[in-house]
Enzyme design. Sequence first.
Site, PDB file in Angstrom:
ATOM      1  N   GLY A  11       0.840  -1.186   0.000  1.00 41.07           N
ATOM      2  CA  GLY A  11       0.000   0.000   0.000  1.00 41.07           C
ATOM      3  C   GLY A  11       0.873   1.233   0.000  1.00 41.07           C
ATOM      4  N   CYS A  12       0.479   2.227   0.745  1.00 38.28           N
ATOM      5  CA  CYS A  12       1.223   3.485   0.823  1.00 38.28           C
ATOM      6  C   CYS A  12       2.666   3.222   1.231  1.00 38.28           C
ATOM      7  CB  CYS A  12       0.560   4.402   1.835  1.00 38.28           C
ATOM      8  SG  CYS A  12       1.525   5.856   2.230  1.00 38.28           S
ATOM      9  N   PHE A  13       3.597   3.609   0.375  1.00 35.45           N
ATOM     10  CA  PHE A  13       4.996   3.321   0.692  1.00 35.45           C
ATOM     11  C   PHE A  13       5.517   4.145   1.849  1.00 35.45           C
ATOM     12  CE2 PHE A  13       6.258   5.512  -3.624  1.00 35.45           C
ATOM     13  CZ  PHE A  13       5.865   6.765  -3.172  1.00 35.45           C
TER      14      PHE A  13
END
Length: 179
Positions: A11-13
Amino acid sequence: MRVSTAIFAGGCFWCLQKVFDQTDGVIRTTVGYTGGRLKNPTYEKVSAGIGGHYEAVKVEYNTEKISYEELVKVFFKNIDPTNPYGQFCDIGKQYETAIFYSNDTEKKIAEKLKEKLEKANITVNTKILPVSEFYEAEEYHQKYYLKYPKEYNYYYEHSQRASATEMFKRIEKILAKEP
């Protein structure tokens, strides 16, 4: 010191980078894009779903302090492996979860831990894929949680990750059990 590299898409890095930065034995992390067909992708293109890349984190680690298996456990304890469409509030292929292996040993470790979760009735939609070219994200994304703590904390709290602690604890407990 022996250094090795692992790549994870969760997901969001930004969120995954913070987790790995706080893991003992990790030397360096870099956020970027991998798994797609577009050469030299940009955040604008990846976030729009162009090119098929995942947001990912490249983790360089000291194998004398932490094993690849332990890194995969850290990864699973910080994602929702049941979601086939992304992570928390982020939906789209670029936010789906994947473990990128560079050899058969890493592949077997990832498969073993995935199977362990599935045996505990957790449907795991995390893909296990061979490593492909990794493109470093733009500088403003690197260590975002340190550069922009207010913005990062707002995102984290409102992304639904903060409310997933019970799931994270359950996964941690399953992975801690001996086979």
